[in-house]
Write a protein that holds these residues in place. Structure first.
Motif, PDB file in Angstrom:
ATOM      1  N   THR A   1       0.832  -1.194   0.000  1.00 54.28           N
ATOM      2  CA  THR A   1       0.000   0.000   0.000  1.00 54.28           C
ATOM      3  C   THR A   1       0.870   1.248   0.000  1.00 54.28           C
ATOM      4  OG1 THR A   1      -1.714  -1.190   1.176  1.00 54.28           O
ATOM      5  CG2 THR A   1      -1.865   1.193   1.216  1.00 54.28           C
ATOM      6  N   PHE A   2       1.914   1.264   0.821  1.00 54.49           N
ATOM      7  CA  PHE A   2       2.810   2.411   0.882  1.00 54.49           C
ATOM      8  C   PHE A   2       3.521   2.594  -0.453  1.00 54.49           C
ATOM      9  CE2 PHE A   2       7.080   4.113   1.624  1.00 54.49           C
ATOM     10  CZ  PHE A   2       6.742   5.360   2.116  1.00 54.49           C
ATOM     11  N   THR A   3       3.978   1.501  -1.045  1.00 60.96           N
ATOM     12  CA  THR A   3       4.673   1.572  -2.327  1.00 60.96           C
ATOM     13  C   THR A   3       3.749   2.098  -3.414  1.00 60.96           C
ATOM     14  OG1 THR A   3       6.034  -0.293  -1.652  1.00 60.96           O
ATOM     15  CG2 THR A   3       6.031   0.234  -3.982  1.00 60.96           C
ATOM     16  N   GLU A   4       2.510   1.602  -3.446  1.00 59.88           N
ATOM     17  CA  GLU A   4       1.545   2.076  -4.432  1.00 59.88           C
ATOM     18  C   GLU A   4       1.234   3.554  -4.231  1.00 59.88           C
ATOM     19  OE1 GLU A   4      -1.718  -0.566  -3.910  1.00 59.88           O
ATOM     20  OE2 GLU A   4      -0.847  -2.114  -5.183  1.00 59.88           O
ATOM     21  N   ALA A   5       1.096   3.967  -2.979  1.00 63.29           N
ATOM     22  CA  ALA A   5       0.803   5.373  -2.691  1.00 63.29           C
ATOM     23  C   ALA A   5       1.980   6.252  -3.106  1.00 63.29           C
ATOM     24  CB  ALA A   5       0.514   5.558  -1.205  1.00 63.29           C
ATOM     25  N   LEU A   6       3.181   5.798  -2.843  1.00 59.45           N
ATOM     26  CA  LEU A   6       4.365   6.556  -3.225  1.00 59.45           C
ATOM     27  C   LEU A   6       4.470   6.661  -4.741  1.00 59.45           C
ATOM     28  CD1 LEU A   6       6.892   8.001  -2.210  1.00 59.45           C
ATOM     29  CD2 LEU A   6       8.081   5.808  -2.309  1.00 59.45           C
ATOM     30  N   ARG A   7       4.209   5.559  -5.431  1.00 63.20           N
ATOM     31  CA  ARG A   7       4.260   5.558  -6.894  1.00 63.20           C
ATOM     32  C   ARG A   7       3.206   6.518  -7.463  1.00 63.20           C
ATOM     33  NH1 ARG A   7       3.489   0.238  -8.030  1.00 63.20           N
ATOM     34  NH2 ARG A   7       5.689  -0.134  -7.681  1.00 63.20           N
ATOM     35  N   ALA A   8       2.001   6.477  -6.912  1.00 68.34           N
ATOM     36  CA  ALA A   8       0.937   7.363  -7.383  1.00 68.34           C
ATOM     37  C   ALA A   8       1.307   8.826  -7.118  1.00 68.34           C
ATOM     38  CB  ALA A   8      -0.377   7.023  -6.703  1.00 68.34           C
ATOM     39  N   HIS A   9       1.877   9.089  -5.951  1.00 64.48           N
ATOM     40  CA  HIS A   9       2.290  10.451  -5.608  1.00 64.48           C
ATOM     41  C   HIS A   9       3.335  10.952  -6.604  1.00 64.48           C
ATOM     42  CE1 HIS A   9       3.428  13.953  -3.262  1.00 64.48           C
ATOM     43  NE2 HIS A   9       4.686  13.553  -3.346  1.00 64.48           N
ATOM     44  N   CYS A  10       4.304  10.107  -6.936  1.00 63.65           N
ATOM     45  CA  CYS A  10       5.357  10.506  -7.873  1.00 63.65           C
ATOM     46  C   CYS A  10       4.785  10.744  -9.266  1.00 63.65           C
ATOM     47  CB  CYS A  10       6.458   9.443  -7.930  1.00 63.65           C
ATOM     48  SG  CYS A  10       7.415   9.361  -6.412  1.00 63.65           S
ATOM     49  N   GLN A  11       3.819   9.922  -9.673  1.00 61.21           N
ATOM     50  CA  GLN A  11       3.202  10.117 -10.989  1.00 61.21           C
ATOM     51  C   GLN A  11       2.424  11.427 -11.033  1.00 61.21           C
ATOM     52  OE1 GLN A  11       0.937   6.562 -11.549  1.00 61.21           O
ATOM     53  NE2 GLN A  11       2.664   5.413 -12.376  1.00 61.21           N
ATOM     54  N   ILE A  12       1.700  11.732  -9.981  1.00 63.53           N
ATOM     55  CA  ILE A  12       0.941  12.987  -9.925  1.00 63.53           C
ATOM     56  C   ILE A  12       1.895  14.165  -9.921  1.00 63.53           C
ATOM     57  CG2 ILE A  12      -0.537  14.412  -8.437  1.00 63.53           C
ATOM     58  CD1 ILE A  12      -1.923  11.779  -7.613  1.00 63.53           C
ATOM     59  N   GLN A  13       2.963  14.042  -9.135  1.00 64.14           N
ATOM     60  CA  GLN A  13       3.926  15.127  -9.044  1.00 64.14           C
ATOM     61  C   GLN A  13       4.595  15.376 -10.395  1.00 64.14           C
ATOM     62  OE1 GLN A  13       7.089  14.455  -6.258  1.00 64.14           O
ATOM     63  NE2 GLN A  13       7.478  16.625  -6.000  1.00 64.14           N
ATOM     64  N   SER A  14       5.004  14.319 -11.080  1.00 64.84           N
ATOM     65  CA  SER A  14       5.650  14.501 -12.385  1.00 64.84           C
ATOM     66  C   SER A  14       4.649  15.045 -13.402  1.00 64.84           C
ATOM     67  CB  SER A  14       6.271  13.197 -12.877  1.00 64.84           C
ATOM     68  OG  SER A  14       5.275  12.234 -13.125  1.00 64.84           O
ATOM     69  N   PHE A  15       3.386  14.627 -13.316  1.00 68.17           N
ATOM     70  CA  PHE A  15       2.360  15.164 -14.215  1.00 68.17           C
ATOM     71  C   PHE A  15       2.185  16.659 -13.977  1.00 68.17           C
ATOM     72  CE2 PHE A  15      -2.085  16.419 -14.824  1.00 68.17           C
ATOM     73  CZ  PHE A  15      -2.205  16.208 -16.195  1.00 68.17           C
ATOM     74  N   LEU A  16       2.090  17.036 -12.703  1.00 73.18           N
ATOM     75  CA  LEU A  16       1.900  18.446 -12.385  1.00 73.18           C
ATOM     76  C   LEU A  16       3.108  19.276 -12.797  1.00 73.18           C
ATOM     77  CD1 LEU A  16       0.157  18.255  -8.906  1.00 73.18           C
ATOM     78  CD2 LEU A  16      -0.869  18.855 -11.104  1.00 73.18           C
ATOM     79  N   LEU A  17       4.284  18.758 -12.562  1.00 66.06           N
ATOM     80  CA  LEU A  17       5.485  19.492 -12.958  1.00 66.06           C
ATOM     81  C   LEU A  17       5.561  19.623 -14.465  1.00 66.06           C
ATOM     82  CD1 LEU A  17       8.143  18.133 -10.450  1.00 66.06           C
ATOM     83  CD2 LEU A  17       7.075  20.389 -10.485  1.00 66.06           C
ATOM     84  N   GLY A  18       5.134  18.576 -15.176  1.00 66.93           N
ATOM     85  CA  GLY A  18       5.117  18.651 -16.642  1.00 66.93           C
ATOM     86  C   GLY A  18       4.086  19.628 -17.137  1.00 66.93           C
ATOM     87  N   ALA A  19       2.986  19.768 -16.419  1.00 66.43           N
ATOM     88  CA  ALA A  19       1.911  20.666 -16.842  1.00 66.43           C
ATOM     89  C   ALA A  19       2.270  22.126 -16.620  1.00 66.43           C
ATOM     90  CB  ALA A  19       0.625  20.331 -16.089  1.00 66.43           C
ATOM     91  N   ILE A  20       3.137  22.406 -15.661  1.00 67.86           N
ATOM     92  CA  ILE A  20       3.467  23.804 -15.386  1.00 67.86           C
ATOM     93  C   ILE A  20       4.875  24.167 -15.836  1.00 67.86           C
ATOM     94  CG2 ILE A  20       1.944  24.580 -13.554  1.00 67.86           C
ATOM     95  CD1 ILE A  20       3.670  23.391 -11.517  1.00 67.86           C
ATOM     96  N   GLN A  21       5.409  23.428 -16.772  1.00 65.39           N
ATOM     97  CA  GLN A  21       6.702  23.810 -17.327  1.00 65.39           C
ATOM     98  C   GLN A  21       6.524  25.121 -18.088  1.00 65.39           C
ATOM     99  OE1 GLN A  21       9.719  22.504 -17.008  1.00 65.39           O
ATOM    100  NE2 GLN A  21       8.936  20.950 -15.610  1.00 65.39           N
ATOM    101  N   PRO A  22       7.356  26.103 -17.808  1.00 68.44           N
ATOM    102  CA  PRO A  22       7.205  27.380 -18.514  1.00 68.44           C
ATOM    103  C   PRO A  22       7.547  27.206 -19.990  1.00 68.44           C
ATOM    104  CG  PRO A  22       9.162  27.419 -17.149  1.00 68.44           C
ATOM    105  CD  PRO A  22       8.430  26.133 -16.865  1.00 68.44           C
TER     106      PRO A  22
END
Length: 123
Positions: A82-103
């Motif tokens: 569960t922790f591993t899945e949550a961490l993986r999901a968090h990293c995917q969301i974070q990378s998606f958000l960072l990709g979405a706000i690239q200047p």
């Protein structure tokens, strides 16, 4: 470390033997059945397994205590997954958000005159 503190912890050989036995007997690993004859067979199997595990050296436990060890191992495994899945999901969301706000290459300005890249860096 006091040796009496570790007396209740299973040895590596005991854990490996427990896992091998339960892999060969998956019905035992799943738990008790509701049918009385199956419950008795499961209890006898755990008692035989407890004798086998206790003979390997390390800690000495009753069949009920070995069942607790197995349930704890399952619980820890599930928490790790569960922790591993949550961490993986968090990293995917974070990378998606960072990709979405690239200047973009040319900074666009907002109505207030502030560039979007400056607004994003403030966040």
């Amino acid at each position: 470390m006091n040796t009496s503190e570790r007396a209740s912890h299973p040895s590596r050989a005991q854990i490996e033997s427990l896992l091998e036995y339960l892999q060969r007997n998956p019905s035992l690993a799943k738990g008790f059945s509701k049918v009385p004859s199956a419950r008795d067979a499961t209890r006898r199997s755990w008692e035989a397994l407890a004798l086998q595990l206790n003979s390997l050296g390390g800690c000495v436990k009753t069949s009920k205590q070995w069942i607790k060890v197995w349930k704890l191992m399952l619980c820890l495994k599930q928490k790790t997954i569960t922790f591993t899945e949550a961490l993986r999901a968090h990293c995917q969301i974070q990378s998606f958000l960072l990709g979405a706000i690239q200047p973009s290459r040319s900074p666009k300005t907002t109505n207030s005159g502030t560039s979007i890249s400056t607004a994003v860096s403030i966040l």
